[in-house]
Motif scaffolding. Structure first.
Motif, PDB file in Angstrom:
ATOM      1  N   ASP A   1      -2.749  -5.840  -0.038  1.00 62.26           N
ATOM      2  CA  ASP A   1      -2.824  -5.793   1.378  1.00 62.26           C
ATOM      3  C   ASP A   1      -4.416  -5.728   1.924  1.00 62.26           C
ATOM      4  O   ASP A   1      -4.491  -6.251   3.043  1.00 62.26           O
ATOM      5  CB  ASP A   1      -2.263  -4.073   1.733  1.00 62.26           C
ATOM      6  N   THR A   2      -5.318  -5.425   1.091  1.00 65.13           N
ATOM      7  CA  THR A   2      -6.551  -5.496   1.531  1.00 65.13           C
ATOM      8  C   THR A   2      -7.091  -7.003   1.725  1.00 65.13           C
ATOM      9  O   THR A   2      -7.815  -7.185   2.707  1.00 65.13           O
ATOM     10  CB  THR A   2      -7.665  -4.735   0.766  1.00 65.13           C
ATOM     11  N   LYS A   3      -6.930  -7.732   0.806  1.00 63.62           N
ATOM     12  CA  LYS A   3      -7.266  -9.049   0.620  1.00 63.62           C
ATOM     13  C   LYS A   3      -6.399  -9.937   1.452  1.00 63.62           C
ATOM     14  O   LYS A   3      -6.659 -11.272   1.420  1.00 63.62           O
ATOM     15  CB  LYS A   3      -7.481  -9.497  -0.716  1.00 63.62           C
ATOM     16  N   ARG A   4      -5.248  -9.548   1.834  1.00 60.24           N
ATOM     17  CA  ARG A   4      -4.108 -10.254   2.561  1.00 60.24           C
ATOM     18  C   ARG A   4      -3.592 -11.633   1.587  1.00 60.24           C
ATOM     19  O   ARG A   4      -3.593 -12.720   2.139  1.00 60.24           O
ATOM     20  CB  ARG A   4      -4.543 -10.629   3.976  1.00 60.24           C
TER      21      ARG A   4
ATOM     22  N   THR B   1       0.998  -1.221  -0.081  1.00 62.55           N
ATOM     23  CA  THR B   1      -0.059  -0.045   0.005  1.00 62.55           C
ATOM     24  C   THR B   1       0.920   1.180  -0.053  1.00 62.55           C
ATOM     25  O   THR B   1       0.497   2.508  -0.805  1.00 62.55           O
ATOM     26  CB  THR B   1      -1.049   0.203   1.489  1.00 62.55           C
TER      27      THR B   1
ATOM     28  N   ARG C   1      -2.473  -2.290  -3.526  1.00 59.52           N
ATOM     29  CA  ARG C   1      -3.744  -2.109  -2.423  1.00 59.52           C
ATOM     30  C   ARG C   1      -4.447  -3.314  -2.402  1.00 59.52           C
ATOM     31  O   ARG C   1      -4.629  -3.559  -1.198  1.00 59.52           O
ATOM     32  CB  ARG C   1      -4.482  -0.909  -3.088  1.00 59.52           C
ATOM     33  N   LEU C   2      -5.111  -3.825  -3.327  1.00 59.25           N
ATOM     34  CA  LEU C   2      -5.771  -5.094  -3.407  1.00 59.25           C
ATOM     35  C   LEU C   2      -5.150  -6.365  -2.472  1.00 59.25           C
ATOM     36  O   LEU C   2      -5.560  -7.067  -1.695  1.00 59.25           O
ATOM     37  CB  LEU C   2      -5.981  -5.871  -4.586  1.00 59.25           C
TER      38      LEU C   2
END
Ligand code: 6AU
Length: 264
Positions: free
Chosen positions: A28-31, A9, A25-26
């Motif tokens: 980090d968000t979705k791990r 991110t 970003r995806l």
């Protein structure tokens, strides 16, 4: 060079291509930093696999030209799954021709790749005209698409790795078009700096290789030691008895390596 320790991110803001920024970003968000290479041969198998691994992946990598019954509906169904599970579609066509030819290959033919893929890739061998051609195709499709340049390969004896100067030249070509190219197919991270994403194929638990020159490294080695950002796993997942369970295992291994890397 020491592996990049910034989070995905934190790097996203410096990425000019919108798909590349979205991917960082995806993840980090979705791990998850897992891409599944869905190298199956029918549309039904492809859609079944995409639905099974969808919750675990950042990217689904396809070879549309190995699917014997591909139609426009296959692309539409993949897009629906990608939107439902929040992953990106990467068509691994490895464009390798002059600009004028790749305009037609990326935009037309049976697969109309730039109409549905988020990510495409290209060899650097033809020179910068290949990127100009892909730019024309992407712009006429009117969608956001990101390009990865093949800077290194996983196969034994590949010339990208064997010829000194190849990888730096490929990187230099890629970084001149940061709004189009967001990174590399490579065996290591850090190429082109923090604003570039490295995606690495040839990943399998236990390492080893196949009978046709593929060479495998583990998720931990690829993300931790070599500092790459995304692991691309094919047979380790789609040949498993339970591909969803295998995807979960690779996802956890790739993520643990990333978290350790961020701790420095
Ligand atoms: O895990 P595998 O060996 O079953 O599959 C690896 C996948 C295949 C290859 O076409 C692709 O990764 N690949 C690539 C890509 C992604 O461009 C480059 C490379 O050097 N090696 C490689 O295996 O779908």
């Amino acid at each position: 060079a020491a592996p990049v320790t910034k989070t995905y991110t934190a790097r996203a803001a410096g990425v000019k291509n919108s798909v590349g920024a979205r991917l960082l970003r995806l993840m980090d968000t979705k791990r998850t930093n897992l891409s599944v290479a869905a190298d199956v041969t029918t549309a039904a198998e492809l859609l079944r696999l995409a639905a099974a691994v969808g919750p675990h992946i950042a990217v689904l990598k396809t070879h549309a030209d190995t699917v014997s019954d591909w139609t426009d509906d296959t692309a539409t169904a993949l897009r629906l799954l990608a939107d439902e599970h929040d992953f990106l579609l990467f068509e691994d066509r490895k464009f390798a021709d002059i600009g004028n030819t790749v305009v037609a290959q990326a935009g037309g033919g049976l697969h109309k790749i730039v109409n549905w893929a988020d990510i495409i890739n290209a060899h650097a061998v033809p020179g910068p005209g290949i990127l100009s051609g892909l730019r024309v195709a992407v712009e006429s499709a009117g969608r956001s698409v990101g390009v990865l340049v093949l800077a290194q390969m996983s196969s034994a004896g590949n010339l990208a790795t064997a010829l000194p100067g190849y990888t730096p030249a490929a990187v230099a070509m890629a970084v001149t078009e940061p709004d189009l190219v967001f990174g590399f197919i490579a065996m290591e991270g850090g190429l082109g700096g923090e604003a570039c994403v490295s995606m690495t194929p040839g990943v399998k638990m236990g390492g080893g290789g196949d009978a046709l020159g593929q060479q495998y490294a583990t998720p931990d080695r690829v993300v931790g030691t070599a500092g790459s950002d995304v692991i691309i796993v094919g047979r380790g997942i789609y040949k498993a008895d339970d591909p969803a369970a295998a995807a979960k295992e690779y996802r956890e291994a790739g993520w643990a390596a990333y978290e350790r890397r961020c701790r420095g």
